[in-house]
Design a protein around this motif. Sequence first.
Motif, PDB file in Angstrom:
ATOM      1  N   THR A 233       0.831  -1.209   0.000  1.00 50.27           N
ATOM      2  CA  THR A 233       0.000   0.000   0.000  1.00 50.27           C
ATOM      3  C   THR A 233       0.866   1.260   0.000  1.00 50.27           C
ATOM      4  OG1 THR A 233      -1.875  -1.090   1.054  1.00 50.27           O
ATOM      5  CG2 THR A 233      -1.699   1.288   1.372  1.00 50.27           C
ATOM      6  N   ASP A 234       1.901   1.265   0.835  1.00 46.49           N
ATOM      7  CA  ASP A 234       2.712   2.483   0.945  1.00 46.49           C
ATOM      8  C   ASP A 234       3.573   2.722  -0.295  1.00 46.49           C
ATOM      9  OD1 ASP A 234       1.728   3.376   3.417  1.00 46.49           O
ATOM     10  OD2 ASP A 234       2.984   1.962   4.500  1.00 46.49           O
ATOM     11  N   LEU A 235       4.087   1.633  -0.911  1.00 46.75           N
ATOM     12  CA  LEU A 235       4.873   1.812  -2.134  1.00 46.75           C
ATOM     13  C   LEU A 235       3.994   2.377  -3.251  1.00 46.75           C
ATOM     14  CD1 LEU A 235       7.485   1.483  -3.757  1.00 46.75           C
ATOM     15  CD2 LEU A 235       6.837  -0.904  -4.202  1.00 46.75           C
ATOM     16  N   ALA A 236       2.737   1.917  -3.332  1.00 44.67           N
ATOM     17  CA  ALA A 236       1.824   2.461  -4.348  1.00 44.67           C
ATOM     18  C   ALA A 236       1.621   3.964  -4.122  1.00 44.67           C
ATOM     19  CB  ALA A 236       0.481   1.727  -4.315  1.00 44.67           C
ATOM     20  N   ARG A 237       1.528   4.386  -2.843  1.00 50.96           N
ATOM     21  CA  ARG A 237       1.362   5.818  -2.554  1.00 50.96           C
ATOM     22  C   ARG A 237       2.587   6.613  -3.004  1.00 50.96           C
ATOM     23  NH1 ARG A 237      -1.107   4.589   3.420  1.00 50.96           N
ATOM     24  NH2 ARG A 237      -3.255   4.331   2.728  1.00 50.96           N
ATOM     25  N   LEU A 238       3.765   6.073  -2.738  1.00 51.01           N
ATOM     26  CA  LEU A 238       4.997   6.746  -3.150  1.00 51.01           C
ATOM     27  C   LEU A 238       5.033   6.875  -4.681  1.00 51.01           C
ATOM     28  CD1 LEU A 238       8.500   6.323  -1.631  1.00 51.01           C
ATOM     29  CD2 LEU A 238       8.249   6.124  -4.105  1.00 51.01           C
ATOM     30  N   CYS A 239       4.622   5.796  -5.370  1.00 51.16           N
ATOM     31  CA  CYS A 239       4.643   5.822  -6.838  1.00 51.16           C
ATOM     32  C   CYS A 239       3.639   6.844  -7.384  1.00 51.16           C
ATOM     33  CB  CYS A 239       4.342   4.431  -7.395  1.00 51.16           C
ATOM     34  SG  CYS A 239       5.727   3.284  -7.185  1.00 51.16           S
ATOM     35  N   VAL A 240       2.426   6.900  -6.803  1.00 49.92           N
ATOM     36  CA  VAL A 240       1.430   7.882  -7.246  1.00 49.92           C
ATOM     37  C   VAL A 240       1.982   9.294  -7.043  1.00 49.92           C
ATOM     38  CG1 VAL A 240      -0.823   8.902  -6.719  1.00 49.92           C
ATOM     39  CG2 VAL A 240      -0.599   6.420  -6.893  1.00 49.92           C
ATOM     40  N   SER A 241       2.571   9.535  -5.883  1.00 49.60           N
ATOM     41  CA  SER A 241       3.112  10.859  -5.575  1.00 49.60           C
ATOM     42  C   SER A 241       4.216  11.257  -6.546  1.00 49.60           C
ATOM     43  CB  SER A 241       3.699  10.838  -4.165  1.00 49.60           C
ATOM     44  OG  SER A 241       3.048  11.732  -3.331  1.00 49.60           O
ATOM     45  N   SER A 242       5.031  10.278  -6.951  1.00 53.22           N
ATOM     46  CA  SER A 242       6.177  10.583  -7.816  1.00 53.22           C
ATOM     47  C   SER A 242       5.845  10.447  -9.296  1.00 53.22           C
ATOM     48  CB  SER A 242       7.348   9.645  -7.474  1.00 53.22           C
ATOM     49  OG  SER A 242       7.803   9.859  -6.152  1.00 53.22           O
ATOM     50  N   GLY A 243       4.651   9.895  -9.605  1.00 51.13           N
ATOM     51  CA  GLY A 243       4.296   9.704 -11.013  1.00 51.13           C
ATOM     52  C   GLY A 243       5.138   8.630 -11.692  1.00 51.13           C
ATOM     53  N   VAL A 244       5.457   7.567 -10.975  1.00 51.29           N
ATOM     54  CA  VAL A 244       6.310   6.489 -11.504  1.00 51.29           C
ATOM     55  C   VAL A 244       5.700   5.136 -11.155  1.00 51.29           C
ATOM     56  CG1 VAL A 244       8.426   7.862 -11.299  1.00 51.29           C
ATOM     57  CG2 VAL A 244       7.686   6.425  -9.374  1.00 51.29           C
ATOM     58  N   GLY A 245       6.393   4.043 -11.528  1.00 48.88           N
ATOM     59  CA  GLY A 245       6.029   2.692 -11.124  1.00 48.88           C
ATOM     60  C   GLY A 245       7.197   2.040 -10.405  1.00 48.88           C
TER      61      GLY A 245
ATOM     62  N   THR B   4      -1.678   9.409 -12.008  1.00 47.22           N
ATOM     63  CA  THR B   4      -2.698   8.391 -12.269  1.00 47.22           C
ATOM     64  C   THR B   4      -3.528   8.188 -11.010  1.00 47.22           C
ATOM     65  OG1 THR B   4      -1.109   6.733 -11.605  1.00 47.22           O
ATOM     66  CG2 THR B   4      -1.372   7.070 -13.953  1.00 47.22           C
ATOM     67  N   THR B   5      -4.774   7.816 -11.188  1.00 43.69           N
ATOM     68  CA  THR B   5      -5.588   7.559 -10.005  1.00 43.69           C
ATOM     69  C   THR B   5      -5.785   6.064  -9.785  1.00 43.69           C
ATOM     70  OG1 THR B   5      -7.566   7.749 -11.331  1.00 43.69           O
ATOM     71  CG2 THR B   5      -6.881   9.721 -10.142  1.00 43.69           C
ATOM     72  N   GLY B   6      -5.393   5.244 -10.759  1.00 45.05           N
ATOM     73  CA  GLY B   6      -5.627   3.808 -10.652  1.00 45.05           C
ATOM     74  C   GLY B   6      -5.005   3.197  -9.410  1.00 45.05           C
ATOM     75  N   LEU B   7      -3.860   3.714  -8.999  1.00 49.63           N
ATOM     76  CA  LEU B   7      -3.168   3.141  -7.851  1.00 49.63           C
ATOM     77  C   LEU B   7      -3.676   3.707  -6.523  1.00 49.63           C
ATOM     78  CD1 LEU B   7       0.573   3.113  -9.043  1.00 49.63           C
ATOM     79  CD2 LEU B   7      -0.825   1.126  -8.547  1.00 49.63           C
ATOM     80  N   LYS B   8      -4.545   4.697  -6.591  1.00 45.96           N
ATOM     81  CA  LYS B   8      -4.933   5.371  -5.341  1.00 45.96           C
ATOM     82  C   LYS B   8      -5.867   4.525  -4.486  1.00 45.96           C
ATOM     83  CE  LYS B   8      -4.335  10.206  -6.364  1.00 45.96           C
ATOM     84  NZ  LYS B   8      -4.887  11.537  -6.211  1.00 45.96           N
ATOM     85  N   ASP B   9      -5.514   4.353  -3.214  1.00 44.94           N
ATOM     86  CA  ASP B   9      -6.383   3.629  -2.312  1.00 44.94           C
ATOM     87  C   ASP B   9      -7.527   4.528  -1.862  1.00 44.94           C
ATOM     88  OD1 ASP B   9      -5.312   4.885   0.365  1.00 44.94           O
ATOM     89  OD2 ASP B   9      -3.556   4.313  -0.795  1.00 44.94           O
ATOM     90  N   ARG B  10      -8.522   3.920  -1.203  1.00 44.30           N
ATOM     91  CA  ARG B  10      -9.717   4.656  -0.761  1.00 44.30           C
ATOM     92  C   ARG B  10      -9.368   5.783   0.205  1.00 44.30           C
ATOM     93  NH1 ARG B  10     -14.485   5.872  -1.495  1.00 44.30           N
ATOM     94  NH2 ARG B  10     -15.489   5.112   0.387  1.00 44.30           N
TER      95      ARG B  10
END
Lengths: 357, 357
Positions: A233-245, B4-10
Motif C-alpha cells: 500500500t505504501d509503495l503504491a502511494r509513493l509511486c502515485v506521488s512521484s508519477g512512476v512505477g 494516475t488515479t488507478g493506484l490510489k487507495d480509498r
Amino acid sequence: MPITTGLKDRETQLIDRLAQKIPSIGHAGNRAGVRLGIGDDATVLRPSVKSEWVLSCDFTLENVHFRDATHPPASVGYRCLARATSDIAAMGARPRYFLLALALPPSKTGKWLDLFASGMSRAAREFDMRLIGGDISRTASVAISITVLGEMPDGLAIPRSGAKPGHLIYVTGIVGAAQLGLEILLRGLAAKPSLKKCLQSHLYPQIPIALGQLLALRRIPSSMMDISDGLSTDLARLCVSSGVGARIFSNKLPKIPIPAALAGQNLDPLQLALHGGEDYGLLFTAAPKSARLLRSLARRTETRITHIGEITRTRKVLLVHPDGRESPLPSQGWDPFRKDSNRISTHEKKALTGLPQ
Amino acid sequence: MPITTGLKDRETQLIDRLAQKIPSIGHAGNRAGVRLGIGDDATVLRPSVKSEWVLSCDFTLENVHFRDATHPPASVGYRCLARATSDIAAMGARPRYFLLALALPPSKTGKWLDLFASGMSRAAREFDMRLIGGDISRTASVAISITVLGEMPDGLAIPRSGAKPGHLIYVTGIVGAAQLGLEILLRGLAAKPSLKKCLQSHLYPQIPIALGQLLALRRIPSSMMDISDGLSTDLARLCVSSGVGARIFSNKLPKIPIPAALAGQNLDPLQLALHGGEDYGLLFTAAPKSARLLRSLARRTETRITHIGEITRTRKVLLVHPDGRESPLPSQGWDPFRKDSNRISTHEKKALTGLPQ
C-alpha cells in the motif's frame, strides 16, 4: 508562585498528573524553543532562524489500532507516540515536541492511565521528545490523537514525490515483523514463552530517527516515507506521488522467519512482508551511485538497509518472483475504507494471513 | 505532473476529496509559510523571523460534543474548527493553519462527509485558515481531532497566569447563549420556528479573533482565556493559574433572555450564564485604567465587552448577589471527569437546567 489545588477541577488534575509522569515542558516554557508550555489555552513556540518545522497528527483508536484485551496500556502509550513520530523520521527531521489529545472512559483514569503514561514516557525519552500541550476528554472507548513537531535544517525535508525511473528502492529493518506480533496477539498465543520476543516489534516499534536525519543531511533519498500500512500500500502511494512505477524482487525482501511454535498457523513470510503493517521502517529511493554511502550509514547507525527493487517509468507496481516471472502487486495493506481491510476488528475475515474465511 | 488515479487507495481518495472542498494548501506548498502541504508523511513549515507560533489541539467526539440525531453535519464541521480556533484567539494570535485527524464509520464517508466539509470550509473562510495536513481512519462513532496553528508577534501571547488583585474581569458576547441552543436541541424543540435563531450560538459559534489580536497588540489584558467549559469552571482555572481569587457580580453578567416559547422549561438565565459551556467568548482581566480603551475597541470590532467582576487576593471565587450578599461560586461548568458532568449523554440528570433529576 504557590498554587492552591482546592479550585482545581478533575480535568486539570489529570493533566497535571500526566505532565508529571511524561517528560514535558510546563507553563513557564524553556529557554530554547518553547515560550509557554502545558497549562494554557495553547502552546507558544519561538522558532529558530534557518530551521523548518515538520508537523504531523495521527489517531490511535481502541478496537481499530489496539484492543483492550490484548494490548498492555504501556504499549498503547508507547505505540501512539511512536506511530506519530515515524512520520517525522520519514521526512528526515529531528522530533522535538508533541501534543496529546486523550479521550478516556472514567474506568481508565486510574491505574490504566498511569501505565499508559509510563509507556509514553519511555517513548518520549527514547525519541528525545517533550510533551508541550494537549486536551483531555471523556468517552466510551479510548481515542488518542498525537500531534508531533520536528525540526530540520532549511530545505532538507524529503517528500514522497521525488522518485525517478532507475532509482533503487530500499527498506530499513525487517518487513512483516510487527504484523507477526499482531497475529500472535490476535490468535491468543502471546502467553507462549518462545513467542514473547516476537511481540516487541508490534508493541514497542523502534523508529529509525537517527538514520532518517543522516539520510536527509546527506541528501541521499530522492523520496522517502514510513511503512505504516504495509509495503504494497505504501509503495503504491509513493509511486502515485512521484508519477512512476516500481518493481519489487520477492527474494530480496528482508522477511521475518516464522518461529517453530507457529507451524501450522498458516503464516507466510512473503505475505507478511508485502502486506503486513506498522513496521514503521523507512521506505526510500536513491540513485544507484549512493549504494556505497548507504552501506556505510547502515553500519554507523546499526540499521539494516536492504535494496528491494527499482523505480520504473510505467506506472505499475510489479512483484518479480524468484523464477523471473512478474505479476501486479495489489495494495493489500491496511486501508481503513477498503471493505475487507480492518486491522483488528474483522481480523478473522482477512485474506492476508491465510486463515479460513 | 499528471498523476494516475488507478493506484490510489480509498483513504487517499477521501483525503483528496476533503482537500478539494476545504480551503487548503497542497503538496507543493505556498510561497509564504508552508513548504510542503497535504499529501506527505508530514507538513513542513518555514517560520518567519520575529513571529511566534501558537499551537493547540482539541477533540470533538460523537455523543460527547455532538449527537448525530440533533447536530447537522455542517455544524459538526464548523464547530470542531471553531472550538480549536477559540484557543488561538484566546492567546491573541492570528489563526493560520490546521491539521484534521478524522475517524469515521464507512456510512458517513458519502453525503455526511460532504456536508461536514462544507461546514468546515465555511469556518476556514470566516477565520482565514488553511488545511495543511491530517489523518483519516475508520471507527464506529465519529472522532475529530483538530490541531490549530496561529502566528503572532514575538512576546505578545497572553497567558492565563497574569491576573493581579484589583484588576477588572471582562467577558465578550453573551454568556449562556450556546447552552440555551444546546438545551433547545436536546429537549427536541429545535423545529419551533421562533427558536431557530437561538440555535446559532451553539451550532455555529462566532470566535472574537479580531478583538483577541487587538487586545494582545495593545497589551491590555493581564490574563486571558476562552470560555469553553462555562464561566464558573473557566474562571476558577484562570484564578488557579494566576494564584488569585475573584468576585463576580450576578447583575452585571450579560445574560441571554429566555424566549417566550420556552416558558415553563425551567431555564434560568443566571444559571446558563454561570455554568453553560461553549460560548467561546473571551474571559480576560485588565487594570482599571484600560476601561476607556476597551470601550473604544468594543465599538471598533462591534464586539460586546462587559465588566463582570474583579480579581481579589483571597483565593476564592465568589458570586455577589443583587442584595450585596456573597456566596462561593462552585465550578459547575463542563468537567468531563466530574461524575454529574456530561454535556450530552447524561443530559437528563444534569442539575444545571433545573430538569427533574
